[in-house]
Scaffold this motif. Structure first.
Motif, PDB file in Angstrom:
ATOM      1  N   VAL A  58      29.379  -0.062 -27.749  1.00 27.75           N
ATOM      2  CA  VAL A  58      28.620   0.121 -26.509  1.00 27.75           C
ATOM      3  C   VAL A  58      27.601   1.234 -26.732  1.00 27.75           C
ATOM      4  O   VAL A  58      27.960   2.353 -27.112  1.00 27.75           O
ATOM      5  N   ILE A  59      26.339   0.917 -26.498  1.00 33.09           N
ATOM      6  CA  ILE A  59      25.245   1.864 -26.727  1.00 33.09           C
ATOM      7  C   ILE A  59      24.868   2.558 -25.423  1.00 33.09           C
ATOM      8  O   ILE A  59      24.680   1.912 -24.392  1.00 33.09           O
ATOM      9  N   GLU A  60      24.760   3.864 -25.470  1.00 33.88           N
ATOM     10  CA  GLU A  60      24.334   4.620 -24.298  1.00 33.88           C
ATOM     11  C   GLU A  60      22.837   4.463 -24.090  1.00 33.88           C
ATOM     12  O   GLU A  60      22.067   4.411 -25.055  1.00 33.88           O
ATOM     13  N   THR A  61      22.423   4.396 -22.832  1.00 34.43           N
ATOM     14  CA  THR A  61      21.010   4.219 -22.519  1.00 34.43           C
ATOM     15  C   THR A  61      20.359   5.563 -22.187  1.00 34.43           C
ATOM     16  O   THR A  61      21.015   6.608 -22.199  1.00 34.43           O
ATOM     17  N   PHE A  62      19.066   5.501 -21.867  1.00 33.54           N
ATOM     18  CA  PHE A  62      18.303   6.707 -21.583  1.00 33.54           C
ATOM     19  C   PHE A  62      17.294   6.396 -20.485  1.00 33.54           C
ATOM     20  O   PHE A  62      16.669   5.329 -20.493  1.00 33.54           O
ATOM     21  N   ILE A  63      17.141   7.298 -19.512  1.00 34.46           N
ATOM     22  CA  ILE A  63      16.164   7.106 -18.441  1.00 34.46           C
ATOM     23  C   ILE A  63      14.823   7.685 -18.868  1.00 34.46           C
ATOM     24  O   ILE A  63      14.713   8.887 -19.146  1.00 34.46           O
ATOM     25  N   ALA A  64      13.810   6.837 -18.945  1.00 40.70           N
ATOM     26  CA  ALA A  64      12.453   7.272 -19.283  1.00 40.70           C
ATOM     27  C   ALA A  64      11.665   7.458 -17.991  1.00 40.70           C
ATOM     28  O   ALA A  64      11.356   6.458 -17.310  1.00 40.70           O
ATOM     29  N   ILE A  65      11.357   8.675 -17.636  1.00 39.40           N
ATOM     30  CA  ILE A  65      10.655   8.969 -16.386  1.00 39.40           C
ATOM     31  C   ILE A  65       9.154   8.829 -16.595  1.00 39.40           C
ATOM     32  O   ILE A  65       8.561   9.514 -17.452  1.00 39.40           O
ATOM     33  N   LYS A  66       8.532   7.968 -15.813  1.00 33.64           N
ATOM     34  CA  LYS A  66       7.096   7.722 -15.910  1.00 33.64           C
ATOM     35  C   LYS A  66       6.416   7.984 -14.561  1.00 33.64           C
ATOM     36  O   LYS A  66       6.798   8.901 -13.855  1.00 33.64           O
ATOM     37  N   ASP A  67       5.450   7.147 -14.195  1.00 35.35           N
ATOM     38  CA  ASP A  67       4.609   7.423 -13.030  1.00 35.35           C
ATOM     39  C   ASP A  67       5.214   6.992 -11.693  1.00 35.35           C
ATOM     40  O   ASP A  67       4.722   7.412 -10.639  1.00 35.35           O
ATOM     41  N   THR A  68       6.228   6.157 -11.696  1.00 35.26           N
ATOM     42  CA  THR A  68       6.704   5.573 -10.424  1.00 35.26           C
ATOM     43  C   THR A  68       7.871   6.324  -9.800  1.00 35.26           C
ATOM     44  O   THR A  68       8.430   5.892  -8.806  1.00 35.26           O
ATOM     45  N   SER A  69       8.259   7.450 -10.388  1.00 36.74           N
ATOM     46  CA  SER A  69       9.341   8.244  -9.786  1.00 36.74           C
ATOM     47  C   SER A  69       9.055   9.713  -9.998  1.00 36.74           C
ATOM     48  O   SER A  69       8.279  10.105 -10.882  1.00 36.74           O
ATOM     49  N   LYS A  70       9.704  10.539  -9.200  1.00 39.60           N
ATOM     50  CA  LYS A  70       9.443  11.984  -9.215  1.00 39.60           C
ATOM     51  C   LYS A  70       9.977  12.634 -10.480  1.00 39.60           C
ATOM     52  O   LYS A  70      10.993  12.210 -11.024  1.00 39.60           O
TER      53      LYS A  70
ATOM     54  N   GLY B 141       0.769  -1.245   0.000  1.00 37.39           N
ATOM     55  CA  GLY B 141       0.000   0.000   0.000  1.00 37.39           C
ATOM     56  C   GLY B 141       0.794   1.285   0.000  1.00 37.39           C
ATOM     57  O   GLY B 141       0.270   2.335   0.373  1.00 37.39           O
ATOM     58  N   LYS B 142       2.038   1.244  -0.438  1.00 30.32           N
ATOM     59  CA  LYS B 142       2.835   2.475  -0.498  1.00 30.32           C
ATOM     60  C   LYS B 142       2.515   3.241  -1.781  1.00 30.32           C
ATOM     61  O   LYS B 142       2.251   2.656  -2.824  1.00 30.32           O
ATOM     62  N   GLU B 143       2.549   4.570  -1.667  1.00 26.32           N
ATOM     63  CA  GLU B 143       2.258   5.430  -2.806  1.00 26.32           C
ATOM     64  C   GLU B 143       3.537   5.751  -3.574  1.00 26.32           C
ATOM     65  O   GLU B 143       4.528   6.196  -2.992  1.00 26.32           O
ATOM     66  N   PHE B 144       3.476   5.523  -4.887  1.00 27.21           N
ATOM     67  CA  PHE B 144       4.622   5.881  -5.722  1.00 27.21           C
ATOM     68  C   PHE B 144       4.801   7.391  -5.726  1.00 27.21           C
ATOM     69  O   PHE B 144       3.843   8.152  -5.654  1.00 27.21           O
ATOM     70  N   LYS B 145       6.033   7.814  -5.802  1.00 26.57           N
ATOM     71  CA  LYS B 145       6.477   9.212  -5.798  1.00 26.57           C
ATOM     72  C   LYS B 145       6.455   9.789  -4.386  1.00 26.57           C
ATOM     73  O   LYS B 145       7.487  10.238  -3.869  1.00 26.57           O
TER      74      LYS B 145
END
Length: 335
Positions: free
Chosen positions: A323-335, A264-268
Motif C-alpha cells: 500500500v503506497i501512501e499518497t501526498f496532497i499537492a496544494i495548488k490554486d483551487t484551495s487555501k 462564477g464562484k472564486e476559488f479559495k
C-alpha cells in the motif's frame, strides 16, 4: 551489418570449451572467477547478446509479462502502464497489453488468452463492470496456475492475489483534515466511480470523517454518468452554501471545477476544490487544481518488482499486499 558473435566463436577465440563459455556467462560456481571475468570481458567487447528465443525454449520462459488495463485514455492508468513497461525492460522483460474498456467480457477474454502460458506473469487492474456485477469467477482459472498474478489499484477481497494499491481511505481522511483546518464546514463529495472498490473505500472514509466531526455538513453526489453528475453539482452549488468540493476521481474533479467556474464562484475565497487530476494537463491550465498524488510511477515499478521476484523464485502462496501512501499537492483551487 556484422553477424553477432556466438558462444561457439567465443570459445574458439579464447581456446576454451563451449561449456566453459556458457557456464561463465551464467555465473556457474564450477568456473573460476578469473575465467569468468575473461569470458565476460571478451563477450562484452565483441558485443555478444544472448539468444532470447533459445533461452525461452531452454527455461520454458517467455520473458514476457501480460498487462490488463481498464482504460488507456485514463491518465492514471496510462502513467502506470508506461512505468510498468520501462521497469519491465530493465529486468529484460517485454509486456503484452490488453485493454478492456471497463467491460467484463473483454476482461474475461483477455485473461483467458493470457492464462495459456503465453506470459510469465500477469499484472491486472479489473474493469468497472467486474465490480458493478460482482463477477470474479473468471479469476479462478488463474488461481491454480503457476503464473504469478498481481492486481493493482482496484483491490478486492475476492481477488486473492499479490497487490499494489494506494491508501485510499487514508488519502481521503488526510484531504478532509486539510480542508477542515482551512475552515471548511460544508463539504461536497463528488464521485463517478460509486461501484468501484476505490470509490466505495473513499466514500467510507468520507462518512467516517463526518461521523467523527458532527459539526461538518457533508453532501454526497454520485453518478457514473458525467452529464448527470454535472447537473447535480450545478444544482447544489447554486442553491447551497458549500465551502469545499472533494472530487473522488478525475472526471468528478474536472466536472466540479467546471461547475464552480460556470456559476462564477472564486476559488479559495468562496470555495475550495481538491481531487484527482491528470498531472500533465494540470500543469498547463489555470487555475491548477489541488490534488491527491497517487504516485502511478511507484505503482508501476512496485508491481513489476513483485511479479519478477515471483517469476524468479517461483510463485508463492505468501501474498504481498503493498500500500503506497499518497501526498496532497496544494495548488490554486484551495487555501
Amino acid at each position: 551489418m556484422n553477424k553477432p558473435i556466438t558462444i561457439k566463436e567465443i570459445a574458439r577465440d579464447l581456446g576454451v570449451s563451449f561449456s566453459t563459455v556458457s557456464k561463465s556467462l551464467n555465473d556457474s560456481s564450477e568456473i573460476s572467477e578469473k575465467t569468468k571475468k575473461k569470458v565476460k570481458e571478451y563477450a562484452a567487447l565483441r558485443g555478444y547478446t544472448p539468444n532470447q528465443i533459445a533461452l525461452s525454449l531452454k527455461n520454458s520462459a517467455t520473458f514476457t509479462i501480460g498487462v490488463i488495463i481498464p482504460d488507456i485514455q485514463n491518465a492514471f492508468f496510462a502513467s502506470v502502464l508506461k512505468n510498468i513497461e520501462i521497469h519491465a525492460k530493465s529486468y529484460g522483460y517485454r509486456i503484452v497489453t490488453f485493454f478492456t474498456n471497463e467491460k467484463l467480457k473483454e476482461e474475461e477474454e483477455s485473461l483467458k488468452i493470457l492464462s495459456k502460458g503465453l506470459v510469465d506473469g500477469l499484472i491486472i487492474c479489473p474493469s468497472e463492470e467486474t465490480f458493478k456485477k460482482r463477477k470474479f469467477a473468471h479469476f479462478d482459472a488463474v488461481k491454480n496456475m503457476n503464473t504469478p498474478v498481481l492486481v493493482f489499484d482496484r483491490v478486492d477481497e475476492n481477488l486473492d492475489f499479490d497487490s499494489v494499491s494506494v491508501d485510499d481511505f487514508g488519502s481521503i481522511i488526510s484531504g478532509l483534515d486539510y480542508l477542515y483546518e482551512k475552515g471548511a464546514r460544508s463539504i461536497l463529495f463528488a464521485s463517478t466511480i460509486p461501484a468501484l472498490s476505490v470509490g466505495k473505500k473513499r466514500k467510507e472514509a468520507f462518512e467516517k470523517f463526518l461521523k467523527d466531526n458532527p459539526e461538518v455538513k457533508g453532501t454526497i453526489l454520485e453518478d457514473q454518468e458525467n452529464g448527470v453528475l454535472q447537473n447535480m453539482l450545478l444544482e447544489v452549488l447554486k442553491t447551497e452554501k458549500i465551502d469545499a468540493v472533494f472530487g473522488m476521481d478525475i472526471d468528478s474533479t474536472m466536472l466540479a471545477s467546471g461547475a464552480i467556474s460556470m456559476i462564477g464562484k472564486e476559488f479559495k475565497e468562496e470555495i475550495s476544490l481538491l481531487g484527482y487530476v491528470n498531472k500533465q494537463y494540470n500543469r498547463l491550465v489555470y487555475p491548477k487544481i489541488s490534488y491527491i498524488n497517487q504516485f502511478p510511477e511507484k505503482i508501476g515499478q512496485m508491481a513489476v518488482d513483485i511479479i519478477v521476484d515471483k517469476i524468479k523464485i517461483g510463485n508463492s502462496k505468501i501474498l504481498k499486499k503493498e500500500v503506497i501512501e499518497t501526498f496532497i499537492a496544494i495548488k490554486d483551487t484551495s487555501k
